[in-house]
Motif scaffolding. Structure first.
Motif, PDB file in Angstrom:
ATOM      1  N   GLU A 224       0.841  -1.188   0.000  1.00 21.03           N
ATOM      2  CA  GLU A 224       0.000   0.000   0.000  1.00 21.03           C
ATOM      3  C   GLU A 224       0.878   1.241   0.000  1.00 21.03           C
ATOM      4  O   GLU A 224       1.861   1.310   0.742  1.00 21.03           O
ATOM      5  CB  GLU A 224      -0.904   0.036   1.237  1.00 21.03           C
ATOM      6  CG  GLU A 224      -1.873  -1.126   1.353  1.00 21.03           C
ATOM      7  CD  GLU A 224      -2.666  -1.065   2.644  1.00 21.03           C
ATOM      8  OE1 GLU A 224      -3.818  -0.613   2.594  1.00 21.03           O
ATOM      9  OE2 GLU A 224      -2.125  -1.456   3.699  1.00 21.03           O
ATOM     10  N   ARG A 225       0.514   2.199  -0.844  1.00 19.41           N
ATOM     11  CA  ARG A 225       1.242   3.465  -0.907  1.00 19.41           C
ATOM     12  C   ARG A 225       2.741   3.229  -1.077  1.00 19.41           C
ATOM     13  O   ARG A 225       3.583   3.869  -0.455  1.00 19.41           O
ATOM     14  CB  ARG A 225       0.962   4.318   0.334  1.00 19.41           C
ATOM     15  CG  ARG A 225      -0.513   4.628   0.537  1.00 19.41           C
ATOM     16  CD  ARG A 225      -0.739   5.497   1.757  1.00 19.41           C
ATOM     17  NE  ARG A 225      -0.234   6.847   1.528  1.00 19.41           N
ATOM     18  CZ  ARG A 225      -0.905   7.831   0.919  1.00 19.41           C
ATOM     19  NH1 ARG A 225      -2.139   7.602   0.499  1.00 19.41           N
ATOM     20  NH2 ARG A 225      -0.373   9.015   0.752  1.00 19.41           N
ATOM     21  N   SER A 226       3.080   2.257  -1.924  1.00 22.02           N
ATOM     22  CA  SER A 226       4.468   1.927  -2.263  1.00 22.02           C
ATOM     23  C   SER A 226       5.271   1.458  -1.063  1.00 22.02           C
ATOM     24  O   SER A 226       6.491   1.647  -1.007  1.00 22.02           O
ATOM     25  CB  SER A 226       5.174   3.132  -2.916  1.00 22.02           C
ATOM     26  OG  SER A 226       4.557   3.481  -4.135  1.00 22.02           O
ATOM     27  N   VAL A 325       0.649  -4.146  -8.513  1.00 23.51           N
ATOM     28  CA  VAL A 325       1.330  -2.961  -9.034  1.00 23.51           C
ATOM     29  C   VAL A 325       0.356  -1.787  -9.113  1.00 23.51           C
ATOM     30  O   VAL A 325       0.654  -0.664  -8.686  1.00 23.51           O
ATOM     31  CB  VAL A 325       1.946  -3.256 -10.411  1.00 23.51           C
ATOM     32  CG1 VAL A 325       2.411  -1.967 -11.089  1.00 23.51           C
ATOM     33  CG2 VAL A 325       3.110  -4.242 -10.286  1.00 23.51           C
ATOM     34  N   LEU A 326      -0.829  -2.052  -9.652  1.00 22.28           N
ATOM     35  CA  LEU A 326      -1.797  -0.979  -9.890  1.00 22.28           C
ATOM     36  C   LEU A 326      -2.429  -0.465  -8.604  1.00 22.28           C
ATOM     37  O   LEU A 326      -2.736   0.725  -8.488  1.00 22.28           O
ATOM     38  CB  LEU A 326      -2.886  -1.467 -10.845  1.00 22.28           C
ATOM     39  CG  LEU A 326      -2.425  -1.817 -12.261  1.00 22.28           C
ATOM     40  CD1 LEU A 326      -3.568  -2.424 -13.064  1.00 22.28           C
ATOM     41  CD2 LEU A 326      -1.877  -0.582 -12.968  1.00 22.28           C
ATOM     42  N   LEU A 330       2.079   3.937  -5.506  1.00 20.37           N
ATOM     43  CA  LEU A 330       1.599   5.282  -5.786  1.00 20.37           C
ATOM     44  C   LEU A 330       1.684   5.559  -7.280  1.00 20.37           C
ATOM     45  O   LEU A 330       2.552   5.010  -7.972  1.00 20.37           O
ATOM     46  CB  LEU A 330       2.433   6.308  -5.023  1.00 20.37           C
ATOM     47  CG  LEU A 330       2.317   6.276  -3.491  1.00 20.37           C
ATOM     48  CD1 LEU A 330       3.416   7.141  -2.876  1.00 20.37           C
ATOM     49  CD2 LEU A 330       0.956   6.757  -3.044  1.00 20.37           C
ATOM     50  N   SER A 331       0.807   6.410  -7.768  1.00 23.52           N
ATOM     51  CA  SER A 331       0.786   6.676  -9.214  1.00 23.52           C
ATOM     52  C   SER A 331       2.129   7.189  -9.716  1.00 23.52           C
ATOM     53  O   SER A 331       2.543   6.883 -10.839  1.00 23.52           O
ATOM     54  CB  SER A 331      -0.331   7.672  -9.548  1.00 23.52           C
ATOM     55  OG  SER A 331      -0.159   8.879  -8.820  1.00 23.52           O
ATOM     56  N   ALA A 332       2.846   7.946  -8.882  1.00 17.04           N
ATOM     57  CA  ALA A 332       4.158   8.454  -9.299  1.00 17.04           C
ATOM     58  C   ALA A 332       5.172   7.338  -9.458  1.00 17.04           C
ATOM     59  O   ALA A 332       6.184   7.509 -10.149  1.00 17.04           O
ATOM     60  CB  ALA A 332       4.665   9.474  -8.284  1.00 17.04           C
ATOM     61  N   ALA A 486       4.902  12.329   3.820  1.00 17.21           N
ATOM     62  CA  ALA A 486       3.486  12.557   3.558  1.00 17.21           C
ATOM     63  C   ALA A 486       2.956  11.608   2.487  1.00 17.21           C
ATOM     64  O   ALA A 486       1.824  11.128   2.563  1.00 17.21           O
ATOM     65  CB  ALA A 486       3.262  14.010   3.138  1.00 17.21           C
ATOM     66  N   ALA A 487       3.787  11.312   1.476  1.00 18.02           N
ATOM     67  CA  ALA A 487       3.341  10.437   0.391  1.00 18.02           C
ATOM     68  C   ALA A 487       3.102   9.015   0.870  1.00 18.02           C
ATOM     69  O   ALA A 487       2.195   8.334   0.402  1.00 18.02           O
ATOM     70  CB  ALA A 487       4.365  10.444  -0.745  1.00 18.02           C
ATOM     71  N   HIS A 488       3.920   8.557   1.812  1.00 18.68           N
ATOM     72  CA  HIS A 488       3.876   7.146   2.192  1.00 18.68           C
ATOM     73  C   HIS A 488       3.264   6.884   3.552  1.00 18.68           C
ATOM     74  O   HIS A 488       3.140   5.722   3.944  1.00 18.68           O
ATOM     75  CB  HIS A 488       5.297   6.567   2.178  1.00 18.68           C
ATOM     76  CG  HIS A 488       5.946   6.616   0.841  1.00 18.68           C
ATOM     77  ND1 HIS A 488       6.907   7.546   0.526  1.00 18.68           N
ATOM     78  CD2 HIS A 488       5.767   5.875  -0.269  1.00 18.68           C
ATOM     79  CE1 HIS A 488       7.289   7.357  -0.733  1.00 18.68           C
ATOM     80  NE2 HIS A 488       6.627   6.354  -1.236  1.00 18.68           N
TER      81      HIS A 488
END
Length: 665
Positions: A224-226, A325-326, A330-332, A486-488
């Protein structure tokens, strides 16, 4: 099951032909959202003479030839609860589906630990009538039908299995039941026109087969969330399936009987070969994907699955990795045009994990035949056998610590982590002889305290403000670190991340220093620190209630955690947060002690003794930027910028914490 807000469902009815389809509408469409309200009526609508009853929700898309495929599935599993779909990011079912797909199965046993996927579910007709009677006892204002269905299936002992591949796909529209927070919801193993119904006719397990060695508790691998984490099933502790406090793989892969160093070594080697081709994909995300797939492969290889159900089942394995993967990156981190290459990398990692597990099992069998191995017991969260692999501790697979960046560069070397280079003796016995006894006692105390924190039953996340400080020792910048944190780590939206001098945090005394940073007095009796709530009361015991605050703070009050920019967070450590309290990482605590001492680097042993005596701290840091994955980090104890035998103390700490955590779990 139809809600008028979905509009016309005639297309779905046609896609089910020639099945006898009846549309059951929500009896109170303007009332509070409640799939259960409609499910009561849908499960009661069994046609006279029917042998089985299928209930669909109105936001699904069936595969081509749906009706005949459903009939084939029902004939193959006539006494089962047959799920035609599972969510690609559900806490446990998605992993159970992926393990079955990776093992080449045509059916995925789901069990009764998580809600039954009710987007499309088939029951024998008599079971459907009994389910309707069970649902009728529940109030209409209850929301979730899937929780009620799993309770029924467990009570009635219906095996729950999912078809591989799934026969339904979920729509992209907004959720009418309040599930939008779960993100996009799609099939774990979509059909993509590859369906072999003959494979369903072959024998297959009704429950997930036994694993050798067994795990202490059921474990699922999540992405989740890379970030790859482990989810340990703990219903007796009151821990819900859905929570944001996963166990980081690089510290806790031992829950699956695997040494994290082995995973890190294999995945780094694979990543080194593909990084040049995957420009734009963060190396750290690649490693997290690789770790998830490696652990999946090793788990499958250690489980007594029957032979693959047919040649077409290899497509299920690739589909399961693709949806990871999808859904998990994260989309980035999954740039357009790179998905196929990421899937190929994931499949290579899955194969590497399976190969390692097979080799380890063969070695165990040879030892047992020779009379040299004890009977296999439950997997423990300690180091596993490395075989003849190089020791990853002798290299640093990360890039130079660009401020706030902990992404892995498998091509980078760093002799700072060579055992002979990091202290004045490469002999383990000599290093052990010079470890300070008082520091070792402190390590043991901290390890036991921290194990008690990370083993608490997870629940809703305490709202938290993470304040990030520049690190004077290594130069890591808070502004860069905040973006990564924040991203992860939004912890279900409960976390916010700020640069220290961009926020105005007022401490308990209303004091803010000249840089906008709250002035925290460490060790003062009236300061809320990581050791407690500032009143002398300790943190609650594992699984216990939150402390009662006499200062008006409630469970919803936002806690503050201050960390260095070079530190990456351990979310399980956040289970020790005091609502409304102030906490600091051990690294920041040490940095401020060093600053007070004139900037001189502190000795690890002295710092450990002071840490255990003055401030227990919370284990909120997993590792520091620039440290390799797969081995205990000095940052766990705040020792990343100290002198002395910091690595050895970190190793002792990690072993003691793991052993105590195994006892608590």
């Amino acid at each position: 099951m139809h809600h008028p807000a979905r509009g016309d469902v005639s297309g779905l009815v046609r896609a089910c032909a020639p099945l006898d389809v009846r549309v059951v509408e929500d009896p109170d469409p303007d009332g509070p959202p409640s799939p259960l309200r409609t499910a009561k009526r849908a499960w009661a609508a069994v046609a006279p003479g029917a042998t089985h009853h299928l209930v669909l929700q109105d936001d699904v898309t069936p595969v081509a030839g749906f009706a005949e495929l459903v009939r084939r599935a029902v004939r193959a599993r006539p006494r089962h609860a047959v799920a035609l779909y599972s969510n690609w990011n559900s806490p446990r079912n998605a992993y159970l589906v992926r393990t079955a797909a990776a093992a080449g199965q045509a059916w995925a046993p789901l069990g009764h630990d998580e809600w039954v996927p009710t987007l499309g579910l088939v029951l024998p007709a008599d079971g459907a009538r009994r389910l309707a009677a069970h649902l009728a006892t529940l109030p209409d204002d209850a929301r979730d039908d899937d929780e009620a269905v799993v309770t029924f299936c467990a009570r009635e002992r219906y095996p729950v299995v999912a078809t591989l591949p799934h026969l339904l796909e979920h729509g992209d529209g907004a959720s009418l039941a309040g599930n939008d927070a779960h993100g996009a919801r799609h099939a774990t193993v979509p059909a993509d026109d590859v369906v072999d119904p003959d494979a369903w006719d072959r024998p297959g397990p009704e429950r997930t087969p036994a694993r050798v060695p067994a795990t202490l508790r059921p474990v699922a691998v999540t992405l989740e969330r890379s970030r790859c984490t482990l989810r340990v099933l703990r219903p007796a502790a009151g821990e819900p399936l859905e929570h944001p406090f996963g166990w980081a793989w690089d510290a806790w892969a031992g829950w699956l009987g695997v040494d994290p160093a082995v995973v890190a070594h294999d995945v780094a080697a694979l990543a080194a070969g593909v990084c040049p081709r995957l420009g734009g994909v963060a190396p750290a995300a690649l490693v997290e994907l690789g770790a998830a797939c490696w652990l999946l492969g090793s788990d499958v290889a250690r489980t007594a699955w029957p032979p693959p159900a047919g040649p077409g089942t290899t497509a299920h394995r690739a589909a399961a990795v693709r949806t990871w993967v999808l859904s998990g990156l994260l989309s980035a981190d999954r740039r357009e045009g790179r998905v196929d290459e990421l899937v190929a990398f994931g499949l290579d990692a899955l194969a590497a994990g399976a190969a390692w597990a097979t080799t380890a099992s063969d070695a165990t069998a040879r030892d047992a035949t020779a009379g040299g191995a004890p009977p296999a017991g439950p997997a423990q969260p300690g180091p596993g056998a490395r075989g003849d692999r190089p020791d990853p501790a002798a290299r640093d697979d990360r890039r130079a610590p660009t401020a706030g960046d902990d992404r892995l560069d498998p091509t980078a070397g760093d002799d700072r982590l060579d055992p002979a280079a990091r202290d004045d003796s490469s002999d383990p016995a000599a290093r052990g002889d010079r470890l300070d006894p008082a520091a070792l006692d402190a390590v043991r105390v901290l390890a036991e305290r921290d194990a008690a924190v990370v083993c608490r039953a997870a629940g809703p996340a305490v709202p938290v403000r993470v304040v990030v400080h520049d690190c004077a020792s290594c130069g890591a910048q808070a502004a860069d670190a905040v973006a990564d944190l924040a991203a992860h780590g939004d912890r279900d939206g409960a976390a916010e991340h700020l640069v220290a001098d961009e926020q105005d945090v007022v401490d308990e005394h209303g004091v803010v220093d000249e840089h906008g940073k709250a002035a925290t007095v460490f060790g003062a009796d009236d300061t809320v620190s990581s050791a407690g709530d500032g009143t002398g009361r300790p943190h609650p015991a594992p699984g216990g209630p939150d402390p009662v605050h006499g200062d008006g703070r409630t469970a919803a009050a936002r806690a503050t955690v201050e960390v260095l920019a070079c530190e990456r967070l351990e979310v399980r450590g956040f289970l020790g947060l005091v609502p409304g309290g102030r906490h600091v990482s051990r690294g920041l605590w040490a940095a401020r002690r060093a600053s007070a001492a004139g900037g001189e680097r502190l000795d690890a042993a002295d710092l450990l003794v002071a840490l255990a005596d003055e401030a227990a701290g919370l284990p909120v840091v997993a590792r520091a930027v620039g440290e390799p994955l797969g081995r205990p980090s000095r940052a766990l104890l705040g020792l990343q910028h100290t002198t002395g035998a910091a690595h050895e103390y970190a190793d002792r700490y990690a072993a003691a914490r793991s052993a105590r955590a195994a006892e608590l779990l």
